[in-house]
Design an enzyme around this catalytic site. Structure first.
Site, mmCIF file in Angstrom:
data_model
loop_
_atom_site.group_PDB
_atom_site.id
_atom_site.type_symbol
_atom_site.label_atom_id
_atom_site.label_comp_id
_atom_site.label_asym_id
_atom_site.label_seq_id
_atom_site.Cartn_x
_atom_site.Cartn_y
_atom_site.Cartn_z
ATOM 1 N N ASN A 20 0.823 -1.214 0.000
ATOM 2 C CA ASN A 20 0.000 0.000 0.000
ATOM 3 C C ASN A 20 0.856 1.262 0.000
ATOM 4 O O ASN A 20 0.328 2.366 0.182
ATOM 5 C CB ASN A 20 -0.896 0.023 1.240
ATOM 6 N N LYS A 31 -0.289 3.847 4.688
ATOM 7 C CA LYS A 31 -0.494 3.452 3.294
ATOM 8 C C LYS A 31 0.234 4.434 2.377
ATOM 9 O O LYS A 31 1.450 4.412 2.358
ATOM 10 C CB LYS A 31 -1.987 3.292 3.037
ATOM 11 N N HIS A 57 -7.185 4.352 2.552
ATOM 12 C CA HIS A 57 -6.552 4.165 1.245
ATOM 13 C C HIS A 57 -6.618 5.393 0.349
ATOM 14 O O HIS A 57 -5.845 5.514 -0.602
ATOM 15 C CB HIS A 57 -7.158 2.946 0.529
ATOM 16 N N GLU A 66 -16.009 3.312 4.168
ATOM 17 C CA GLU A 66 -14.645 3.645 3.760
ATOM 18 C C GLU A 66 -14.755 4.661 2.630
ATOM 19 O O GLU A 66 -15.783 4.699 1.940
ATOM 20 C CB GLU A 66 -13.908 2.381 3.266
ATOM 21 N N HIS A 95 -14.014 -2.322 6.674
ATOM 22 C CA HIS A 95 -12.823 -2.949 7.247
ATOM 23 C C HIS A 95 -13.096 -3.514 8.646
ATOM 24 O O HIS A 95 -13.892 -2.956 9.401
ATOM 25 C CB HIS A 95 -11.735 -1.874 7.326
ATOM 26 N N SER A 119 -10.841 -0.801 0.576
ATOM 27 C CA SER A 119 -9.515 -1.417 0.567
ATOM 28 C C SER A 119 -9.434 -2.716 -0.226
ATOM 29 O O SER A 119 -8.388 -3.026 -0.778
ATOM 30 C CB SER A 119 -9.072 -1.672 2.008
ATOM 31 N N ASP A 142 -13.753 6.470 6.814
ATOM 32 C CA ASP A 142 -12.399 5.948 6.998
ATOM 33 C C ASP A 142 -11.717 6.034 5.634
ATOM 34 O O ASP A 142 -12.060 5.300 4.709
ATOM 35 C CB ASP A 142 -12.488 4.495 7.487
HETATM 36 C C1 LIG Z 1 -5.485 -0.522 6.639
HETATM 37 C C2 LIG Z 1 -6.800 -0.048 7.106
HETATM 38 C C3 LIG Z 1 -7.033 0.246 8.457
HETATM 39 C C4 LIG Z 1 -6.036 -0.052 9.524
HETATM 40 O O1 LIG Z 1 -4.998 0.860 9.528
HETATM 41 P P1 LIG Z 1 -3.618 0.463 10.217
HETATM 42 O O2 LIG Z 1 -2.918 1.753 10.405
HETATM 43 O O3 LIG Z 1 -2.937 -0.469 9.300
HETATM 44 O O4 LIG Z 1 -3.985 -0.178 11.548
HETATM 45 C C5 LIG Z 1 -8.251 0.771 8.805
HETATM 46 N N1 LIG Z 1 -9.223 0.972 7.872
HETATM 47 C C6 LIG Z 1 -9.027 0.674 6.577
HETATM 48 C C7 LIG Z 1 -10.126 0.927 5.604
HETATM 49 C C8 LIG Z 1 -7.812 0.146 6.157
HETATM 50 O O5 LIG Z 1 -7.635 -0.171 4.869
#
Ligand SMILES: *Cc1c(COP(=O)(O)O)cnc(C)c1O
Length: 387
Positions: A42, A234, A203, A171, A128, A175, A200
């Site tokens: 990522n 990421k 990505h 999201e 996620h 992801s 969230d």
């Molecule tokens: C990767 C991810 C997370 C977690 O983040 P980390 O910093 O790796 O713990 C949370 N939400 C989504 C949508 C992700 O892709």
């Protein structure tokens, strides 16, 4: 007991194993004694190995030490943490920002403080695991709506009892599928039904939007979505997570979010690296340009070969296989042809939707992408995915 559980997982092709690299991350890596092309990272903009970002981490370590020595509210707020929070708020155009140790911790820390017992959460079905776990911890009633389906979401909103506090969760850039949330419609529904929208953008951060501020910028909704979370692990190439928004939201979370309060502050190097990564990302928009043109090259090639793919619009390029076992075999064949891309199986994705989730970065060369397509063609023939 443990052995039995492991055997059951193995029988269903769901056993997971660590697959250590013999190098750092990058467009190519060392794996099992060979150089292979990595299409699973990522680190979309190559910032994990950018010399300036590395230098910032080294300098911060020399100046402030390896560890922060305490949690943020005790004595762990060092200059790099404060600087990064200021940079994030400035970058996102919000009043304030606060860091979390990881995206996982941010989601399980924030969600239970936005909503609680007796309230309602409506989440996109493909959210996620960290979002799901945050929902569980909140003890609110939890329903999912069909992926990106605002009509379904609206029917759930209409059916809820009057004045019930509601949190809608999505999201920004998904992801595992690489598609975008219908943010504009989600915001309208949240406004119309007086619900709170929680995005969230793990990505989307760094790659979406004209200046890399993320999916919300891409959709032109920064004025209508007051706060959101994202991660630093990421496209920003480092580690950690943040929430940005109005000062009162941030101050509230600093006071109540247990995964913020009861954990050691991020190492100074990690915070300093992220600040520099944000600067480099903004100063070098050509990284995003290269990312998107690489994405186009790989995506077009995969389509021409005839693979079944998700509705992706991003550098996340999943090839759908279906069966968990077939996905694992496809990944093994790809590795035999020097392509490292992992099979994603349940419970990360739904039963019957196992896939290889390819990600391309700004740092892959056109030759590497063409080599990957050649390998995909061979592995596709060998596994019967392509005829
Ligand atoms: C990767 C991810 C997370 C977690 O983040 P980390 O910093 O790796 O713990 C949370 N939400 C989504 C949508 C992700 O892709």
């Amino acid at each position: 007991m443990f052995r039995n559980r492991l055997r059951q997982l193995a029988d269903r092709s769901l056993l997971r194993r660590l697959s250590p690299l013999e190098s750092g991350t990058g467009p190519t890596i060392q794996h099992a004694g060979r150089e292979v092309i990595l299409l699973s990272s990522n680190d979309y903009l190559g910032l994990a190995t950018h010399p300036e970002v590395i230098r910032a981490a080294i300098q911060a370590t020399e100046q402030y030490g390896v560890g922060s020595g305490a949690s943020r509210l005790v004595s762990g707020t060092l200059p790099p943490h404060a600087d990064l929070e200021t940079s994030l708020a400035t970058f996102k155009g919000t009043e304030a920002a606060v860091l979390f140790g990881a995206g996982y911790l941010a989601n399980i820390g924030i969600i239970p403080n936005l909503i609680g017992q007796g309230d309602l959460i409506l989440a996109d079905r493909l959210c996620h695991a960290s979002l799901i776990d945050g929902c569980r911890l909140s003890r609110a009633d939890f329903r999912v709506f069909h992926h990106r389906d605002c009509a379904h979401l609206e029917s759930l909103l209409r059916r809820r009892s009057a004045n019930r506090s509601t949190l809608i969760i999505t999201e920004g850039l998904f992801s595992m599928d690489g598609d975008l949330a219908p943010l504009s419609d989600l915001v309208s529904l949240a406004e119309r039904y007086e619900a709170t929208l929680y995005v969230d953008d793990a990505h989307g951060t760094g790659i979406m939007g004209p200046t890399g501020r993320g999916t919300i910028e891409h959709c032109g909704l920064e004025q209508r979505i007051p706060f959101h979370m994202g991660t630093l692990g990421k496209a920003l190439g480092g580690h950690g997570a943040y929430i940005v928004g109005p000062n009162d939201v941030i101050q509230y979370l600093i006071n109540v979010a247990r995964p913020f309060i009861f954990t050691t502050a991020l190492p100074p190097a990690v915070a300093a690296a992220a600040s520099t990564a944000i600067t480099v990302m903004q100063r070098e928009p050509e990284r995003r340009m290269r990312l998107w043109s690489n994405r186009e090259r790989l995506f077009t090639g995969m389509q021409q070969l005839g693979f079944r793919m998700t509705q992706t619009v991003s550098p996340i390029l999943p090839i759908l296989v279906g069966d968990a076992d077939a996905a694992s075999v496809f990944a093994e064949r790809l590795l035999a042809h020097r392509i490292y891309a992992t099979a994603i199986r349940p419970p990360t994705v739904r039963e019957g939707t196992s896939r290889i989730r390819f990600t391309v970065t700004s740092e892959h060369s056109a030759d590497q992408i063409d080599e990957a397509l050649h390998a995909l063609n061979l592995a596709g023939q060998e596994t019967g995915l392509l005829f």
